[in-house]
Design a protein around this motif. Structure first.
Motif, mmCIF file in Angstrom:
data_model
loop_
_atom_site.group_PDB
_atom_site.id
_atom_site.type_symbol
_atom_site.label_atom_id
_atom_site.label_comp_id
_atom_site.label_asym_id
_atom_site.label_seq_id
_atom_site.Cartn_x
_atom_site.Cartn_y
_atom_site.Cartn_z
ATOM 1 N N ARG A 205 30.016 -40.984 30.032
ATOM 2 C CA ARG A 205 29.602 -42.004 29.063
ATOM 3 C C ARG A 205 29.763 -41.504 27.628
ATOM 4 O O ARG A 205 30.184 -42.258 26.750
ATOM 5 C CB ARG A 205 28.153 -42.424 29.335
ATOM 6 C CG ARG A 205 27.997 -43.270 30.605
ATOM 7 C CD ARG A 205 26.621 -43.914 30.662
ATOM 8 N NE ARG A 205 25.564 -42.938 30.874
ATOM 9 C CZ ARG A 205 25.129 -42.552 32.063
ATOM 10 N NH1 ARG A 205 25.673 -43.076 33.169
ATOM 11 N NH2 ARG A 205 24.138 -41.680 32.178
ATOM 12 N N GLU A 206 29.451 -40.234 27.393
ATOM 13 C CA GLU A 206 29.606 -39.662 26.056
ATOM 14 C C GLU A 206 31.063 -39.710 25.599
ATOM 15 O O GLU A 206 31.365 -40.053 24.452
ATOM 16 C CB GLU A 206 29.114 -38.214 26.046
ATOM 17 C CG GLU A 206 27.617 -38.055 26.141
ATOM 18 C CD GLU A 206 27.208 -36.604 26.352
ATOM 19 O OE1 GLU A 206 28.116 -35.733 26.387
ATOM 20 O OE2 GLU A 206 26.001 -36.338 26.464
ATOM 21 N N GLU A 209 32.073 -43.402 24.931
ATOM 22 C CA GLU A 209 31.404 -43.913 23.735
ATOM 23 C C GLU A 209 31.990 -43.301 22.463
ATOM 24 O O GLU A 209 32.077 -43.966 21.423
ATOM 25 C CB GLU A 209 29.906 -43.646 23.806
ATOM 26 C CG GLU A 209 29.151 -44.565 24.741
ATOM 27 C CD GLU A 209 29.239 -46.029 24.319
ATOM 28 O OE1 GLU A 209 29.233 -46.316 23.103
ATOM 29 O OE2 GLU A 209 29.331 -46.896 25.203
ATOM 30 N N PHE A 212 35.037 -45.290 21.614
ATOM 31 C CA PHE A 212 34.640 -46.574 21.020
ATOM 32 C C PHE A 212 34.197 -46.376 19.573
ATOM 33 O O PHE A 212 34.560 -47.143 18.683
ATOM 34 C CB PHE A 212 33.496 -47.203 21.819
ATOM 35 C CG PHE A 212 33.893 -47.738 23.162
ATOM 36 C CD1 PHE A 212 35.174 -48.222 23.385
ATOM 37 C CD2 PHE A 212 32.986 -47.766 24.209
ATOM 38 C CE1 PHE A 212 35.551 -48.729 24.622
ATOM 39 C CE2 PHE A 212 33.337 -48.266 25.455
ATOM 40 C CZ PHE A 212 34.625 -48.745 25.663
ATOM 41 N N ALA A 213 33.413 -45.335 19.332
ATOM 42 C CA ALA A 213 32.922 -45.070 17.979
ATOM 43 C C ALA A 213 34.075 -44.775 17.023
ATOM 44 O O ALA A 213 33.996 -45.091 15.829
ATOM 45 C CB ALA A 213 31.948 -43.892 18.001
ATOM 46 N N ARG A 218 35.919 -52.318 22.533
ATOM 47 C CA ARG A 218 35.297 -52.263 23.850
ATOM 48 C C ARG A 218 35.976 -53.222 24.830
ATOM 49 O O ARG A 218 36.085 -52.933 26.022
ATOM 50 C CB ARG A 218 33.807 -52.594 23.731
ATOM 51 C CG ARG A 218 33.003 -51.517 23.023
ATOM 52 C CD ARG A 218 31.536 -51.861 22.916
ATOM 53 N NE ARG A 218 30.822 -50.814 22.206
ATOM 54 C CZ ARG A 218 30.296 -49.729 22.777
ATOM 55 N NH1 ARG A 218 30.388 -49.580 24.103
ATOM 56 N NH2 ARG A 218 29.674 -48.814 22.068
#
Length: 378
Positions: A205-206, A209, A212-213, A218
């Protein structure tokens, strides 16, 4: 909270740790040796990032600085008279520091010489910058300034390229069954650079994410349902899907977007029994050390070119290693990633680089590629 000097030291330590070198190949210098090195050049201060680099490789850099004088054992004071930096040309300035065109070394008499190559190339730190924890490094060729590296950290990152070239040379020799050089045992295999995570689901997940950041939309990726993941496992005949793989599939398992930008790549739950049959057939024709061919799990297939698979012997691990199986040109199977999370991280799209590619195309009068819509504008 760390201060600027501690952060600079930590950056150097992190880069060095990521090189994948076993202890004993390179040698670091003591603080006393570093202080004598500074005194020899007539400077009273060593920037924190430089000191840390010398602590790690300053006595014997070996392959990292092959053919180049570097570290506390070399005498650099004699270069100070002949290295008289001139002003960079406008073109050179644009290449080295767009923010400060025409900059020149302000304190040549007080500069610190870091390295010397074949008597005519030096890398130096401006005497006016010695109070900075992570200052720029200037390149002087035959007495003329020709370029600038923006920080010691950026300069130290070049060793990643150096070690990677050596690692590729070892892999080439292994593929061709050639003898290994004496230094081979000091370079960790590629899989060792991406060890398993103790919390693989969180780590997946990190990684996602973070992309995405950085600007990936998304909606450009789509995950698989639990039912789809179970069908995926059943089709490939595996007793379980490791947690790291489950999380990858849950997040990007039906549409990986820029993780797998090639439209011909079959990724995630779309890989079933036939993909596995093709991968097993290809592996049966290769010399490899995979332990359980019939139990492999295919993560992705680039038809007639390569597969990304997990050895059936590792299927019970939570964050198993990933193999790259080449079927084109020179067939081979190699465990290139020590974990599924490491594989996902190394395959993650570099959004900033893709933005640059888009700008280059548009500046040349070409239309932006279709995948440009998957990246958020700045």
């Amino acid at each position: 909270m760390m201060d600027a000097e501690q952060r600079a030291q930590q950056r150097i330590q992190s880069i060095f740790a990521g090189l994948g070198l076993r202890e004993g190949l390179v040698q670091g210098a003591s603080d006393a040796e570093i202080d004598r090195f500074a005194a020899t050049q007539g400077v009273t201060r060593i920037p924190a990032a430089v000191r840390e680099a010398l602590r790690l490789i300053g006595r014997q850099p070996y392959m990292l600085m092959a053919g180049t004088g570097f570290g506390v054992r070399h005498e650099f004071a004699r270069m100070r008279v002949r290295a008289m930096p001139g002003e960079m040309s406008e073109a050179e300035s644009r290449q080295t520091s767009e923010a400060e065109p025409g900059r020149r070394i302000r304190d040549a008499a007080g500069m610190l010489v870091l390295s010397e190559h074949q008597g005519y190339v030096q890398e130096v730190i401006d005497g006016a910058d010695l109070d900075q924890p992570d200052p720029p490094i200037w390149v002087i060729i035959e007495g003329e300034v020709t370029g600038r590296v923006e920080s010691v950290t950026q300069w130290f990152r070049h060793f990643e390229v150096v070690v990677e070239r050596h690692r590729q040379e070892l892999e080439r020799r292994d593929d061709l069954r050639e003898g290994r050089p004496s230094w081979a045992s000091y370079v960790l295999p590629r899989a060792a650079l991406t060890p398993p995570s103790s919390r693989p689901r969180d780590r997946v997940r990190e990684i996602v994410e973070a992309v995405f950041a950085a600007g990936l939309r998304r909606g450009s990726v789509a995950g698989a349902s639990q039912e789809e993941i179970e069908r995926f496992a059943a089709a490939q005949g595996v007793p379980r899907v490791p947690p790291a793989v489950q999380e990858v599939l849950r997040l990007i398992g039906t549409r990986p977007g820029l993780w797998m930008p090639d439209d011909t790549t079959v990724f995630g739950v779309a890989n079933g029994a036939q993909a596995k049959e093709r991968a097993v057939a290809a592996l049966h024709g290769m010399d490899h050390v995979m332990r359980d061919l019939d139990g492999i799990l295919v993560l992705a297939e680039e038809p007639e070119y390569r597969f990304y698979v997990i050895d059936g012997a590792d299927i019970q691990e939570d964050d198993p290693a990933v193999w790259e199986v080449h079927v084109h040109d020179r067939p081979r199977a190699r465990k290139d990633w020590g974990s599924t999370t490491g594989w996902l991280d190394k395959k993650a799209p570099n959004i900033e680089r893709e933005r640059m590619n888009i700008r280059m195309l548009e500046s040349g009068g070409e239309p932006a590629p279709d995948w440009a819509q998957d990246i958020e504008p700045r």
